[in-house]
Structure formats: structure tokens, C-alpha cells
Write a protein that holds these residues in place. Structure first.
Motif, short mmCIF file in Angstrom:
data_model
loop_
_atom_site.label_atom_id
_atom_site.label_comp_id
_atom_site.label_asym_id
_atom_site.label_seq_id
_atom_site.Cartn_x
_atom_site.Cartn_y
_atom_site.Cartn_z
N MET A 78 73.31 -23.81 -16.64
CA MET A 78 74.07 -22.56 -16.71
C MET A 78 73.20 -21.45 -17.31
SD MET A 78 77.00 -23.12 -15.53
CE MET A 78 77.87 -21.65 -16.08
N ARG A 121 74.74 -26.93 -14.14
CA ARG A 121 75.68 -26.22 -13.28
C ARG A 121 76.62 -27.22 -12.60
NH1 ARG A 121 74.33 -23.43 -8.89
NH2 ARG A 121 76.41 -22.59 -8.99
N VAL A 225 60.97 -16.73 -0.42
CA VAL A 225 60.75 -15.31 -0.72
C VAL A 225 61.61 -14.89 -1.90
CG1 VAL A 225 60.76 -12.97 0.25
CG2 VAL A 225 60.36 -14.93 1.76
N GLY A 226 61.00 -14.20 -2.90
CA GLY A 226 61.74 -13.70 -4.04
C GLY A 226 61.19 -14.25 -5.34
N GLY A 228 63.39 -14.20 -8.37
CA GLY A 228 64.51 -14.30 -9.30
C GLY A 228 64.80 -15.76 -9.63
N SER A 230 67.13 -17.71 -8.49
CA SER A 230 67.37 -18.53 -7.29
C SER A 230 66.04 -18.96 -6.68
CB SER A 230 68.17 -17.75 -6.24
OG SER A 230 69.45 -17.46 -6.72
N ASN A 296 69.36 -10.19 -16.22
CA ASN A 296 70.04 -10.86 -15.12
C ASN A 296 69.30 -10.85 -13.78
OD1 ASN A 296 72.42 -12.19 -14.05
ND2 ASN A 296 72.86 -10.26 -13.01
N THR A 365 66.61 -13.59 -1.83
CA THR A 365 66.45 -12.14 -2.04
C THR A 365 67.70 -11.50 -2.64
OG1 THR A 365 66.85 -12.09 0.37
CG2 THR A 365 64.62 -11.71 -0.37
N GLY A 366 68.50 -12.31 -3.33
CA GLY A 366 69.61 -11.77 -4.10
C GLY A 366 70.91 -11.65 -3.33
P1 NAP Z 1 67.98 -11.52 -7.92
O1 NAP Z 1 67.90 -11.77 -9.38
O2 NAP Z 1 68.59 -10.26 -7.44
O3 NAP Z 1 66.48 -11.66 -7.36
C1 NAP Z 1 66.18 -11.34 -6.02
C2 NAP Z 1 64.68 -11.44 -5.79
O4 NAP Z 1 64.42 -11.15 -4.42
C3 NAP Z 1 63.84 -10.46 -6.60
O5 NAP Z 1 62.62 -11.06 -6.96
C4 NAP Z 1 63.60 -9.30 -5.63
O6 NAP Z 1 62.39 -8.60 -5.79
C5 NAP Z 1 63.50 -10.07 -4.32
N1 NAP Z 1 63.89 -9.25 -3.17
C6 NAP Z 1 65.02 -8.53 -3.00
N2 NAP Z 1 65.02 -7.94 -1.79
C7 NAP Z 1 63.85 -8.28 -1.19
C8 NAP Z 1 63.26 -7.98 0.08
N3 NAP Z 1 63.88 -7.20 0.97
N4 NAP Z 1 62.05 -8.48 0.35
C9 NAP Z 1 61.39 -9.26 -0.54
N5 NAP Z 1 61.91 -9.60 -1.76
C10 NAP Z 1 63.11 -9.10 -2.07
O7 NAP Z 1 68.78 -12.72 -7.19
P2 NAP Z 1 69.00 -14.24 -7.63
O8 NAP Z 1 67.75 -14.85 -8.11
O9 NAP Z 1 69.72 -14.87 -6.52
O10 NAP Z 1 69.99 -14.13 -8.88
C11 NAP Z 1 71.29 -13.53 -8.69
C12 NAP Z 1 72.28 -13.96 -9.75
O11 NAP Z 1 72.51 -15.36 -9.63
C13 NAP Z 1 71.81 -13.76 -11.18
O12 NAP Z 1 72.92 -13.44 -11.95
C14 NAP Z 1 71.29 -15.11 -11.57
O13 NAP Z 1 71.35 -15.35 -12.97
C15 NAP Z 1 72.28 -15.99 -10.85
N6 NAP Z 1 71.74 -17.34 -10.64
C16 NAP Z 1 72.02 -18.29 -11.58
C17 NAP Z 1 71.55 -19.57 -11.45
C18 NAP Z 1 71.93 -20.61 -12.49
O14 NAP Z 1 72.94 -20.43 -13.13
N7 NAP Z 1 71.17 -21.66 -12.68
C19 NAP Z 1 70.78 -19.91 -10.34
C20 NAP Z 1 70.50 -18.93 -9.40
C21 NAP Z 1 71.00 -17.63 -9.55
P3 NAP Z 1 61.95 -7.80 -7.14
O15 NAP Z 1 61.33 -8.84 -8.01
O16 NAP Z 1 60.99 -6.80 -6.63
O17 NAP Z 1 63.21 -7.22 -7.71
#
Ligand code: NAP
Ligand code: FDA
Length: 445
Positions: A78, A121, A225-226, A228, A230, A296, A365-366
């Protein structure tokens, strides 16, 4: 069976004229953690008599409770303390807390010995499902809300809302409400112009897509790709699970950056921070979201960064590299063929392109918040907007509307512009549920 807007199909399969439709105090759209927290708060209010009971029904498109199932990776933990479960910040004495779940599961002592605030999780999913089962009488699973229609009353003002859902058989069910609480969650975000396919995935569906490959699969290479949380989790998972596969991580940063989980910064998730944020002028709001974005977004848990670095370094020592980090890079081209995906990875510093032959590409990519306005049709025109063209939302999570509408529309999620960074997270689910119920109760005759 399709029902005309003038009649309702009840669960028993009968139809009734629209004028006789019962009116619920609230109908919830979506049944993820946010509306689950609300359902529990309603159940507790009814049971302890802390206020007149309010009735609520929740509509969920999934066939059963599920919380980002495609990312329930074995070791993923988490990103929030278990103390911010569905109830504890609102009612520490509730028996819907994570500790009550552990007690029920016979694991309380084992968990205490573990000395962690951050459970797996998968375990938290079990906790959420245990809660969902206990309020199952309030939920209709397999019901996707497809539109919300106005019901006009005195003075031709919109007094009620008809929430129309499509059920598993393709039929439509209509529930009438004094208030609708939208909690539709997040939608996967792909880069513009890139679609998903059999070989090109978003991480949201990772485990579903991997299951389709079958147990014998041993792909030659993945591209992820990315940068974050995930992306880092997917890279770690694929590299460990497929010991013969190459994993290419492609991201524009120089390196994975750690999430800020330090105590002062963490206060941005507190209810008091929501109070401050809500009253702040627009430029201060924007600045606060910018300062604390690294709690975040586009950040990774430091333990996971260390684990990936260790693995990458160990491969250098061994001289056999399977984990390839393409930093300051982007995907410049992607051509899908019968044998795989030809990916052109461009170095942002030199402009040089490296071809990577991948079996599968995972875009981590979020996400972006689901916008409830398309469900509202013409009703959306009655919503007041902020300067950014997003819905204006009161501190009690009620959408600001013109006088033409006397019923309530509430948002859980999609309110980062009015309520700050905790909007889409679990941090304030418990407190927000109480705020919404108090608001609805105060307005209910
Ligand atoms: P995120 O934090 O929004 O990261 C997205 C990544 O993709 C960033 O590195 C971003 O680049 C990149 N990106 C975005 N658009 C792009 C594009 N068009 N081309 C290339 N790269 C691109 O998304 P996330 O990692 O899925 O996390 C989202 C939420 O889920 C967060 O709250 C996170 O804590 C949560 N989450 C939690 C867990 C867990 O509880 N274990 C696991 C996964 C996710 P930049 O680096 O340039 O911004
Ligand atoms: P959520 O997305 O969970 O639920 C929305 C529900 O609405 C879904 O079940 C969906 O099917 C349903 N729905 C949507 N449209 C509908 C319609 N039209 N009709 C009917 N049903 C509909 N946050 C945090 O604080 N700590 C954490 O550890 C994590 N971990 C995490 C891991 C991963 C992989 C992701 C992607 C995200 C997180 N998050 C997180 C953030 C995440 O947003 C949060 O945990 C909750 O999922 C938010 O709960 P909601 O109920 O708002 O949305």
C-alpha cells in the motif's frame, strides 16, 4: 429488456410507472473504496442511531467488488498507512477497520509482529472485499450507469434524478434519487494517438493480459513506458516473473525519483489541508498541487528504487544484462506486426534512435479522473464551472449548480482542482464519507 423513461424495472422484473418510483436519499455511481466507505458510513449511521437513517443504493459495473485487480502484484504494498482505512479516521471504534478484518482473519498478532503500516495491496484488497460483502445488500453489481436524467418538480425545477443503469443482460434499470454521489474512479491514460491492442497494453490490465499468455509463455522482450509507481512495479514484476525475458524501461527522466513520504509533506493529505486548499485562491491552489506533486505522481517508493538498482547493478557484475534502462528517452515509433512490436526508442539528449523488438509494450503512463459530465447530458449545462472549465465543487463535495436544480450531485474523486491532491486517493475516504452524509442529512426534509 429496455424500459421507457416512464417506467422502472425493479429487481423482481416487474415494471412500475415513473410517477410511483421510490425516491432514494442517495444513489452512488461506482462502488470502489470511495463509495464503499460511504455505504459503510450509511450502515453505521442506521445502526447506531447517530442521525435519522438515510437510504442509499450503489451501482457498480463490475460483476463483483474489485480494486485495480490488474495491478494486484504479489509484492506490491500500500502507498498509504492502513490506519487510513475506510473508517478509522471517521470512527476509530468502527468494526469495519483494517484491524477488525485482521482479527476476523486470525492474523492480528502476525501483523503486529510485522511492524508495518503498509500491508500488501493483495491483503488490503481482501480487507476491502470483506467490507463490501458486509454491505452487499446496498449494491447492485453488474450495473453500469449510462445516463442521469432530470426529474422536474415544483416550479419546473429539477427535484430528483433518474439514474439509468445497464445490467448484465443489456436491460436498463432506473433508480430515482434526491442525491447522486459519483465515484467513478480513474481511467487509464495512453499517449495521444496510441491505442491498446493484443500486444500494446496499459498497466491497468497487466495481470489480465499476462494470464491470457498462458503459463508456458516466455516472451523475448517487454518495453515498459513511464517512471511512476506503476511503471517501476511492472518492470520489477516482469523481470522477476520471466527469467529469460529482456525488460526495457523507457522514460524521460534521468532516473526513477522517490515519492515524498516525509511527515510534514504528508500533511497535505490531512482533512485540514483540504479545508485550506478549498479556500485558497486559484494560483495558490495550482502552486500547492505543483509543490506536492511528488508525494504521488511520477514517483516511486524508495525501497522499490533500491531493489531495481540492486538488480540492474548485479546484472552488470554478472555481465548478462536483461534489465535495460533507457533514461532521458521516449518511444518515437511503434509498429505492430504479426511477430511483435518494433519500437523505436529515441535518446532525448542525442536524438539517436535504438530499435527494440518487443513482444509486448506496457504503457504505465498514468491515469486521469473519470469525468461524470457526459453521463449528465443536458443536465451538465446546469453545473457551474471553474475558470479551468472543471466543475465547481463546495467543500462538502456538492457540485455547485444553478437554482434550477434542487437535488444534489456529489463528487468523490476528480476534485483535485478544488480539494487538492488527496482527491483520488484513499487518505480521506473515511472523513469525506461523513462530510457527504452530513451535507445530505442537513438538506433532507
Ligand atoms: P503516474 O504517477 O502519473 O506516472 C505516469 C508516468 O508516465 C510518469 O513517469 C510520466 O512521465 C509518464 N508519462 C505520462 N504520459 C506519458 C507519455 N505520453 N509518454 C511517455 N511517458 C508518459 O502514474 P502511476 O505510476 O500509474 O501512478 C498513479 C497512481 O497510482 C498514484 O497515486 C500511485 O501512487 C498509484 N499506484 C499505487 C500503487 C501501489 O499502491 N502499490 C501501484 C501503482 C500505482 P513524467 O515522469 O515525465 O511525469
Ligand atoms: P476506484 O477506481 O477504485 O473505483 C471506481 C469504481 O467505479 C470502479 O469499481 C468502477 O468499475 C466503477 N465505475 C466507473 N464508472 C461506472 C459507471 N458508469 N457505472 C457503474 N460503475 C462505474 N491510493 C492510495 O491512497 N493508496 C494506495 O495504496 C493506492 N494504490 C493504488 C494502486 C493502483 C494500481 C492504482 C491505479 C491506484 C492506487 N491508488 C492508491 C489510487 C486509487 O485511486 C485509490 O486507491 C482508489 O481506487 C480510489 O477509489 P475510488 O472508489 O474513488 O475509485
Amino acid at each position: 429488456m429496455t424500459v421507457t423513461p416512464h417506467e422502472t424495472r425493479h429487481d423482481e422484473g416487474t415494471t412500475v410507472p415513473a410517477t410511483d418510483r421510490p425516491v432514494h436519499d442517495l444513489v452512488g455511481v461506482g462502488f470502489g473504496p470511495a463509495n464503499l466507505g460511504l455505504a459503510i458510513a450509511l450502515a453505521e449511521r442506521g445502526a447506531d442511531g447517530s442521525g435519522p437513517a438515510l437510504d442509499g443504493v450503489f451501482l457498480e459495473r463490475q460483476e463483483a467488488f474489485g480494486w485495480h485487480r490488474g495491478m494486484l502484484l504479489e509484492d506490491a504494498t500500500m502507498q498509504v498507512s492502513f490506519l487510513k482505512d475506510l473508517v478509522t479516521p471517521r470512527n476509530p471504534a468502527s468494526d469495519y477497520g483494517f484491524l477488525s478484518f485482521l482479527h476476523h482473519a486470525g492474523r492480528l498478532h502476525d501483523f503486529i509482529n510485522h511492524k508495518t503500516l503498509f500491508p500488501l495491496r493483495r491483503e488490503f484488497h481482501d480487507y476491502l472485499s470483506w467490507c463490501a460483502d458486509r454491505v452487499a445488500d446496498r449494491v447492485r453489481y453488474g450495473h453500469e450507469v449510462v445516463r442521469v436524467l432530470p426529474v422536474r418538480g415544483a416550479g419546473d425545477r429539477v427535484a430528483h434524478l433518474d439514474v439509468v443503469a445497464r445490467d448484465a443482460d443489456g436491460g436498463e434499470v432506473v433508480l430515482r434519487a434526491r442525491n447522486v454521489v459519483f465515484a467513478p474512479g480513474l481511467r487509464p491514460r495512453m499517449p495521444e494517438g496510441t491505442g491498446m491492442s493484443d500486444r500494446v497494453w496499459h498497466n491497468e490490465y497487466l495481470l489480465d493480459r499476462l494470464a491470457e499468455l498462458g503459463p508456458e509463455a516466455s516472451p523475448h522482450a517487454f518495453v515498459v513506458v513511464g517512471a511512476g509507481q506503476s511503471a517501476a512495479e511492472v518492470v520489477e514484476h516482469l523481470h522477476r516473473r520471466f527469467p529469460a525475458s529482456h525488460v526495457h524501461a523507457v522514460f524521460s527522466r534521468y532516473g526513477y525519483s522517490p515519492s515524498d513520504d516525509s511527515p510534514f509533506a504528508n500533511r497535505i493529505f490531512d482533512p485540514e489541508a483540504v479545508d485550506a486548499f478549498h479556500t485558497a485562491p486559484p494560483d495558490v491552489k495550482r502552486r500547492l498541487n505543483g509543490y506536492h506533486r511528488n508525494t504521488n505522481y511520477s514517483v516511486v517508493d524508495p525501497d522499490l528504487i533500491d531493489a531495481l538498482y540492486r538488480r540492474h547493478y548485479a546484472e552488470k557484475v554478472e555481465g548478462v544484462q536483461r534489465l535495460h534502462l533507457h533514461n532521458t528517452a521516449r518511444v518515437a515509433g511503434l509498429v505492430e506486426g504479426p511477430e511483435g512490436v518494433a519500437v523505436a526508442v529515441e535518446d532525448l539528449v542525442t536524438g539517436k534512435q535504438t530499435p527494440v523488438a518487443a513482444d509486448h509494450v506496457v504503457f504505465a503512463t498514468g491515469y486521469h479522473p473519470a469525468d461524470p459530465r457526459p453521463l449528465l447530458g443536458d443536465l451538465a449545462g446546469l453545473l457551474v464551472s471553474t475558470d479551468d472549465g472543471l466543475p465547481a465543487v463546495e467543500r462538502d463535495h456538492r457540485v455547485v449548480t444553478g437554482d434550477d436544480l434542487t437535488c444534489g450531485l456529489y463528487l468523490q474523486g476528480g476534485t483535485e482542482h478544488t480539494h487538492g491532491v488527496s482527491s483520488s486517493l484513499l487518505s480521506n475516504v473515511a472523513t469525506r464519507a461523513a462530510e457527504i452524509i452530513d451535507s445530505i442529512a442537513a438538506r433532507t426534509p
